[in-house]
Design an enzyme around this catalytic site. Sequence first.
Site, PDB file in Angstrom:
ATOM      1  N   HIS A   1      24.350  86.981 -31.175  1.00 39.18           N
ATOM      2  CA  HIS A   1      26.060  86.817 -31.022  1.00 39.18           C
ATOM      3  C   HIS A   1      26.847  85.105 -30.044  1.00 39.18           C
ATOM      4  O   HIS A   1      28.123  84.263 -30.690  1.00 39.18           O
ATOM      5  CB  HIS A   1      26.703  87.920 -30.598  1.00 39.18           C
ATOM      6  CG  HIS A   1      28.540  87.801 -30.354  1.00 39.18           C
ATOM      7  ND1 HIS A   1      29.709  88.208 -31.355  1.00 39.18           N
ATOM      8  CD2 HIS A   1      29.522  86.794 -29.253  1.00 39.18           C
ATOM      9  CE1 HIS A   1      30.534  88.190 -30.896  1.00 39.18           C
ATOM     10  NE2 HIS A   1      30.995  86.973 -29.540  1.00 39.18           N
ATOM     11  N   GLU A   2      26.474  84.915 -28.921  1.00 42.73           N
ATOM     12  CA  GLU A   2      26.070  84.229 -28.501  1.00 42.73           C
ATOM     13  C   GLU A   2      26.267  82.900 -28.808  1.00 42.73           C
ATOM     14  O   GLU A   2      26.505  81.269 -29.257  1.00 42.73           O
ATOM     15  CB  GLU A   2      25.672  84.164 -26.607  1.00 42.73           C
ATOM     16  CG  GLU A   2      26.114  85.712 -26.140  1.00 42.73           C
ATOM     17  CD  GLU A   2      28.221  85.386 -25.895  1.00 42.73           C
ATOM     18  OE1 GLU A   2      28.856  83.928 -26.255  1.00 42.73           O
ATOM     19  OE2 GLU A   2      28.277  86.244 -26.168  1.00 42.73           O
TER      20      GLU A   2
ATOM     21  N   HIS B   1      28.302  81.441 -31.301  1.00 44.52           N
ATOM     22  CA  HIS B   1      29.462  80.373 -30.548  1.00 44.52           C
ATOM     23  C   HIS B   1      28.725  79.418 -30.473  1.00 44.52           C
ATOM     24  O   HIS B   1      29.832  78.104 -30.579  1.00 44.52           O
ATOM     25  CB  HIS B   1      29.668  81.178 -29.465  1.00 44.52           C
ATOM     26  CG  HIS B   1      30.616  81.956 -29.705  1.00 44.52           C
ATOM     27  ND1 HIS B   1      31.835  82.404 -30.499  1.00 44.52           N
ATOM     28  CD2 HIS B   1      30.588  83.734 -28.981  1.00 44.52           C
ATOM     29  CE1 HIS B   1      31.826  83.557 -30.393  1.00 44.52           C
ATOM     30  NE2 HIS B   1      31.432  84.181 -29.462  1.00 44.52           N
TER      31      HIS B   1
ATOM     32  N   GLU C   1      35.258  86.045 -33.144  1.00 47.91           N
ATOM     33  CA  GLU C   1      34.366  86.977 -32.613  1.00 47.91           C
ATOM     34  C   GLU C   1      33.716  87.874 -33.731  1.00 47.91           C
ATOM     35  O   GLU C   1      32.715  87.754 -33.719  1.00 47.91           O
ATOM     36  CB  GLU C   1      35.445  88.174 -31.497  1.00 47.91           C
ATOM     37  CG  GLU C   1      35.526  86.689 -29.785  1.00 47.91           C
ATOM     38  CD  GLU C   1      34.362  87.050 -29.396  1.00 47.91           C
ATOM     39  OE1 GLU C   1      33.365  88.022 -29.868  1.00 47.91           O
ATOM     40  OE2 GLU C   1      34.011  85.690 -29.188  1.00 47.91           O
TER      41      GLU C   1
END
Length: 357
Positions: free
Chosen positions: A173-174, A177, A253
């Site tokens: 997930h990170e 980003h 997100e």
Amino acid sequence: MDFFEHQELARRTSTRLVVLFVLAVIGVVIAVNVVASFIYLGIVENANLFVGRRGLPKGFYATNTLVTLALIGGGTWWEIQRLRAGGDAVAAMVGARPVDPSTGDLLERRLLNVVEEMALASGVAVPRVYLMDDEPSINAFAAGHSVNDAVIAVTRGALTRLSRDELQGVIGHEFSHILNGDMRLNLRLIGVLFGLLMIAMFGRFLMEMSRGGRNGKGGAGGLVIAGLALWIVGYVGVIFGRLIKAAVSRQREYLADASAVQFTRNRDGIGGALRKIGGLAQGGEPGSRIAHPNAETLSHLFLGAARPSFVSGLFATHPPLGARIKRIFGRELPPLPAQELPLAEALGVSAAAVSEA
């Protein structure tokens, strides 16, 4: 709808929201011009300052537009420059410490290995890794201006409460980003918000100036009206900017959740981590809450809401956990218990292997 479709939907929505942010800036410029024209004509008419002149001076709107854009642009540049320290400085803001690449701690070693695996899966350079030792919640963030100065930080709770697959989902997930430019986007949005605030600050400055001209017939009153109008326009712009910024953050997100599934090929990774955040919060424990005082400032950077009291409403920087879980699995699922795992279970190995290590 599969997760690839969710990725594309999140990208399209984010693009529309960024365009809306630009339109909000344009709206502020138009509002300033409208307010300035009414005030100017009112002062001219009431104070009889320019005898024989009718209407607005030549270049009035162009001058107002340039001054307004200069205030917004200058404020944006100033704020971005102030935040140029990079990911290491952001990690320090929440008391995170760098994880030693040669660490002998098995959980920290697992974290470093997972970060290296996700760097390989996403095609991104391996970022520096930080740990928030004093945070028992499940959370993480990526910070930096570019791929080259990015860092990833996780909480102690993410290490002790998540399985290897779940930690892999969080790190994936990170990496989304980092890969999708969200860190840079967030920085620019913060800068533009400060730029919009400059309009309100300039309005306040005009009202302060009027104190020195209270005995004038029309000048001081005109400054008060002009300052008050700009103060209102500026703060209305900031409010709309924050609404759009929160909406952009929520969409990114969703995109990062979908990308985590893509990188790991496992819905149970990021999905299980989110379900455990819900389970931890249900048990009266911190969930994704970050106790550090600077957490609210950086709330839009985190995996989960750093301040649970702000998880709902138009100003929420994160979608509801239930909505995120439903997008990942295609159906509603209950929270999972999030107690600290035995070391062997956390590592995904046998107890004998832990003893040998």
